[in-house]
Enzyme design. Structure first.
Site, mmCIF file in Angstrom:
data_model
loop_
_atom_site.group_PDB
_atom_site.id
_atom_site.type_symbol
_atom_site.label_atom_id
_atom_site.label_comp_id
_atom_site.label_asym_id
_atom_site.label_seq_id
_atom_site.Cartn_x
_atom_site.Cartn_y
_atom_site.Cartn_z
ATOM 1 N N VAL A 183 -46.787 12.815 1.285
ATOM 2 C CA VAL A 183 -48.002 13.014 2.102
ATOM 3 C C VAL A 183 -48.274 14.491 2.393
ATOM 4 O O VAL A 183 -49.354 14.823 2.880
ATOM 5 C CB VAL A 183 -47.961 12.241 3.449
ATOM 6 C CG1 VAL A 183 -47.833 10.752 3.224
ATOM 7 C CG2 VAL A 183 -46.867 12.762 4.377
ATOM 8 N N LYS A 184 -47.327 15.368 2.110
ATOM 9 C CA LYS A 184 -47.470 16.780 2.471
ATOM 10 C C LYS A 184 -48.262 17.540 1.398
ATOM 11 O O LYS A 184 -48.707 16.947 0.426
ATOM 12 C CB LYS A 184 -46.090 17.397 2.720
ATOM 13 C CG LYS A 184 -45.251 16.632 3.758
ATOM 14 C CD LYS A 184 -45.827 16.695 5.178
ATOM 15 C CE LYS A 184 -45.257 15.687 6.158
ATOM 16 N NZ LYS A 184 -43.862 15.846 6.511
#
Ligand SMILES: *Cc1c(COP(=O)(O)O)cnc(C)c1O
Length: 409
Positions: A183-184
């Site tokens: 998700v980063k």
């Protein structure tokens, strides 16, 4: 009919990323090979730091940082409550005590005055969390750290690619921690890194990620020896070479991805700023925000629904909204082990009752952004109170705290 949900975050993996990983899988070194140092230098160079230490997760990176600066039993580390649990857990891993300092209601970032109020003779470090991708007030935090002899650690798991007063995140604290979870901003599957200008800390972290050993496997191969010595207690926090190859390939796209996130955020800002029933988080003027998250705050007094009802309504409309985060001091573990309580950090607790993360990631199309905006507009209309209704003043902040299950990071 099953409707496809727009997720709040999604990784982006191209053919050249796959090829970079495959090339390492065909090579002699799957782990602790040449790609590790290459990835460390690439990330360090991209943020302007001297050293990078690659590890198996952002959480491991936080643990390495705590160990390198000598956090141990009896030490206090000041952390914000509005963060992923790992920020505080890393202090506990070392036997230290996280002390929660509340956030600013406009930016939701660590409030330097609240930090100052929590400093005791046992305080050793401050962890600044660049919530949502917005750098903290580093000028105030650096001054505080310097004058009180404290170490400043940046949990920059949200803010790779951001900057503050023209300086990149990675140069604003004594140590800076990144995560490469999918998700980063960039991903290695799982992975993390600590960057620092201090070569002794970097050497200590390289031992810490490898059981506390004096040399790693590759160094021994090069020296033609089997001998090693364990100098201190460490862990296996190594990142593999094929993950580092993925990271190097992903890093080349970081600037374009941050630019797209900023574009999406500008789109949301333009369409949501005047929408009755929500308010937006303020971005201080001196920052370039890298928008890991796009967080809105519900104006609960104007709605006849709470955050969880709005969350459900949006999920039903196919929008994968999320909640970042239940304040860490409200988790059962912290209430039991540190005797933290609701009311300890009222600003974070109030924000928590109101916040929702909207989808934002580089692959999100303009059309999807408009779908999110439309779904939000419809949902708020459905739940909006007639402003003159007496009900409007009844709702509010005194709801008790539903300890909801974690929704993942
Ligand atoms: C993602 C994240 C972490 C942990 O990173 P992992 O790579 O998932 O271990 C720590 N702190 C914050 C603020 C994060 O968002």
């Amino acid at each position: 009919m099953e409707r496809k949900v727009i997720p709040y975050a999604r990784q982006w993996v191209d053919a050249d990323d796959l090829e970079a990983v495959a090339a390492v899988l065909r090579s002699d070194w799957l782990t602790t090979g040449p790609r590790v140092a290459d990835f460390e230098s690439a990330v360090a160079a991209s943020v302007g730091a001297r050293e990078g230490v690659a590890v198996s997760s952002g959480t491991a990176a936080l643990h390495c940082a705590m160990s390198a600066v000598g956090i141990g039993p009896g030490d206090e580390v000041i952390v914000p409550p509005l963060t992923f649990v790992a920020t505080a857990n890393a202090v506990v891993f070392q036997g230290g005590k996280p002390v929660f300092a509340d956030i600013d209601p406009e930016t939701l970032l660590l409030d330097p005055e609240k930090v100052r109020a929590q400093i005791t003779p046992r305080t050793k470090a401050i962890v600044a969390v660049d919530y949502a991708g917005c750098p903290c007030d580093y000028q105030a935090l650096q001054t505080l750290a310097r004058t009180r002899g404290l170490i400043l650690i940046a949990d920059a798991c949200h803010s790779l690619g951001a900057s503050y007063q023209g300086k990149k995140v990675g140069t604003l604290a004594d140590l800076t921690v990144f995560s490469f979870h999918p998700v980063k901003h960039i991903t290695t599957g799982e992975g993390g890194m600590v960057v620092t200008d201090n070569p002794e800390w970097a050497a200590a972290m390289r031992r810490f990620r490898n059981h506390g050993l004096s040399t790693d496997h590759r160094q021994r191969a090069q020296q033609g020896t089997w001998r090693y010595a364990m100098l201190e207690l460490g862990y296996n926090y190594r990142l593999t070479d094929f993950q580092c190859a993925l990271g190097i390939s992903q890093l080349a796209k970081l600037d374009a991805w941050v630019a797209r996130r900023q574009e999406i955020a500008r789109g949301y800002d333009a369409h949501l700023a005047d929408l009755p029933g929500i308010s937006l988080i303020q971005t201080p003027p001196q920052v370039s925000h890298s928008h890991h998250l796009y967080v809105i705050l519900l104006e609960l007094k104007r709605l006849r629904a709470d955050r969880d009802q709005v969350f459900q309504a949006l999920r039903t409309r196919g929008i994968g909204v999320n909640v970042h985060y239940l304040p860490v001091h409200l988790h059962p573990f912290y209430q039991q082990h540190l005797q933290t309580r609701p009311g300890d950090c009222p600003v974070a607790e109030e924000a928590y009752e109101r916040l929702l993360s909207l989808p934002i990631f580089p692959g999100l199309s303009d059309e999807e952004v408009f779908q999110v905006i439309e779904a939000l507009r419809e949902t708020l209309e459905e739940f909006r109170l007639n402003e003159s209704s007496p009900d409007a003043t009844m709702r509010g902040l005194d709801a008790d705290f539903p300890i909801t299950a974690g929704l993942g990071n």
